[in-house]
Design a protein around this motif. Structure first.
Motif, mmCIF file in Angstrom:
data_model
loop_
_atom_site.group_PDB
_atom_site.id
_atom_site.type_symbol
_atom_site.label_atom_id
_atom_site.label_comp_id
_atom_site.label_asym_id
_atom_site.label_seq_id
_atom_site.Cartn_x
_atom_site.Cartn_y
_atom_site.Cartn_z
ATOM 1 N N THR A 189 -76.769 -40.780 58.851
ATOM 2 C CA THR A 189 -76.419 -41.122 57.471
ATOM 3 C C THR A 189 -75.943 -42.567 57.431
ATOM 4 N N ARG A 190 -76.572 -43.353 56.572
ATOM 5 C CA ARG A 190 -76.236 -44.771 56.443
ATOM 6 C C ARG A 190 -75.709 -45.020 55.035
ATOM 7 N N THR A 191 -74.519 -45.655 54.972
ATOM 8 C CA THR A 191 -73.853 -45.899 53.694
ATOM 9 C C THR A 191 -73.456 -47.366 53.597
ATOM 10 N N ARG A 192 -73.747 -47.977 52.456
ATOM 11 C CA ARG A 192 -73.307 -49.359 52.239
ATOM 12 C C ARG A 192 -71.813 -49.382 51.928
ATOM 13 N N SER A 274 -77.815 -47.278 51.168
ATOM 14 C CA SER A 274 -77.435 -46.802 49.838
ATOM 15 C C SER A 274 -75.921 -46.773 49.684
ATOM 16 N N LYS A 276 -74.380 -44.571 47.997
ATOM 17 C CA LYS A 276 -73.988 -43.165 48.057
ATOM 18 C C LYS A 276 -74.273 -42.532 49.419
ATOM 19 N N GLY A 277 -74.969 -43.251 50.271
ATOM 20 C CA GLY A 277 -75.312 -42.702 51.579
ATOM 21 C C GLY A 277 -76.659 -42.001 51.547
ATOM 22 N N ARG A 278 -77.441 -42.211 52.596
ATOM 23 C CA ARG A 278 -78.745 -41.561 52.691
ATOM 24 C C ARG A 278 -78.917 -41.037 54.112
ATOM 25 N N SER A 279 -79.326 -39.786 54.257
ATOM 26 C CA SER A 279 -79.470 -39.164 55.566
ATOM 27 C C SER A 279 -80.935 -39.001 55.937
#
Length: 440
Positions: A189-192, A274, A276-279
């Motif tokens: 999961t990557r979150t800005r 993102s 909001k986070g994207r997995s």
């Protein structure tokens, strides 16, 4: 055994020194070398500063001593020679449901090097350091004797060897405790993250076993400390054999790490994540070893190379000191494309092991006129905050600051006074820092 004269350099390429290197392929040859010309041992030379340098002296390259000696599929215990790379352990035993419990940012580190540096990974807050999963070590000492080290047998030498930067002797082999793994994939999961305060909050609230932050070390003002937060959980899936790494055929002259290019790259990297986070489900290597896909990526910094600074700040002072450290890096204009932030737990296995509970920051700094003054400034800030600098990355620490950062230094030196009284395992790093306490 033939010795090859060479100008030896470590991964950062900013420091180099002439030496004579032997590469034994059998234990019997290694013993003969040590009987006639005892010298420090090195692994894959993935340390960044002078830890694997010995100016005008000899070095023993252990990478050809890379046999797997024993494996128990029921307990996950493996005995391996010092030259086995962590990538080998992952690729061989991962499909069988086992993997090293701790893996650093590159899989090309050897078992001996991982022990000598007591490496840590993106799951340190949960799993601790590599040395905590070492059951025993077979060590060739300065007298040519082979000793078994563990928490029970020669325990003080055991703790001095883990994290001891190769100063106690030559690690021949080690028995490791692997951990169970469900497969070769990770839910990533990557979150800005908008700023440094939000980054620290993200680490505190995350429940993921693996986590790391990639910080934009060029951002100022309201965007200061912005970046991308990655969280990972191992999941089922086939282990993928790594692709052959792409190679940089020549030095890039430093153009790709110039300030304008770094700012552009960081902004583009940030936009990929993102708010909001994207997995996504990805191969485990994508999170654990993001740079291993580019062979000799250190050539990006040109022929002069770079230094890497890595510190850990205790929880009690991190909130105040981390912004000061990062601000000094930002103001210098010498930062790399992406700097790395991680949360550490209290786990450490040796007297000179780096980790402590807190936050660790790692930054690549281009070699040049302003690099050493910046490093000295950063080292002083860390010492004043009760933190530490990682010796496997260091190229600028001083003996007085070393003593302030490592409270078990005197215990370490007491062990070395007996283990290597003649100093046959001293390296450039050991002499620069008076690591062994034998210089006036």
């Amino acid at each position: 055994m033939a010795w090859k004269a060479a100008e030896h350099t470590a991964w950062g390429r900013a420091l180099r020194s002439p030496s004579r290197i032997a590469r034994p392929e059998r234990q019997s040859v290694l013993h003969d070398i040590m009987a006639s010309t005892p010298a420090p041992a090195i692994g894959a030379a993935r340390s960044y500063g002078d830890a694997a340098l010995n100016d005008g002296g000899h070095l023993i390259d252990m990478t050809r001593l890379d046999r797997l000696l024993e494996f128990n599929a029921e307990t996950g215990r493996v005995r391996a020679e010092a030259g086995v790379r962590l990538s080998d352990l992952l690729q061989i035993f991962g499909p069988q449901g086992w993997m090293p419990a701790v893996l650093p940012g590159t899989a090309f580190v050897t078992v001996g090097g991982a022990i000598a540096s007591d490496v840590h990974g993106k799951n340190h807050h949960e799993r601790g350091s590599f040395g905590q999963y070492v059951a025993s070590i077979e060590l060739l000492d300065a007298n040519g004797q082979v000793l078994t080290l563990s928490e029970v047998e020669n325990p003080t030498l055991f703790r001095a060897t883990i994290g001891g930067m190769g100063q106690t002797g030559v690690i021949l082999s080690a028995e490791l405790r692997l951990m169970r793994c469900p497969g070769g994939k990770v839910r990533l999961t990557r979150t800005r993250i908008p700023d440094l305060e939000a980054f620290l909050d993200a680490f505190e609230t995350s429940t993921a076993p693996y986590s790391v932050g990639w910080i934009d070390a060029t951002a100022r003002g309201a965007k200061f400390g912005r970046g991308v937060f990655e969280e990972g959980t191992l999941v089922e899936g086939t282990f993928r054999a790594p692709k052959a790494p792409r190679r940089l055929p020549f030095y890039m002259g430093g153009l790709l790490v110039s300030r304008p290019v770094v700012k552009t790259f960081n902004a583009a990297y940030l936009r990929r994540a993102s708010l909001k986070g994207r997995s996504r489900i990805r191969p485990v290597q994508d999170m654990l070893f993001p740079l291993d896909g580019i062979a000799q990526w250190n050539r990006l910094y040109g022929r002069r190379g770079f230094h890497q600074f890595q510190c850990v700040l205790p929880q009690t002072t991190a909130e105040i000191t981390l912004p000061r450290v990062l601000e000094a890096v930002v103001n210098s204009g010498q930062a790399s494309p992406l700097s790395v932030l991680k949360k550490l737990g209290s786990g450490r296995a040796g007297y000179m092991s780096f980790p402590m509970a807190g936050v660790t920051l790692a930054v690549d700094i281009r070699a040049g006129r302003g690099a050493l003054p910046l490093l000295h400034r950063l080292n002083t800030l860390v010492a004043e905050a009760g933190g530490r600098v990682y010796l496997a990355k260091d190229s600028a620490l001083t003996p007085d600051l070393l003593a302030a950062m490592y409270p078990d230094l005197d215990r370490f030196r007491d062990v070395l006074a007996k283990a290597d009284p003649k100093g046959v395992f001293r390296t450039d790093l050991a002499r620069r820092l008076n690591l062994c306490g034998d210089l006036p």
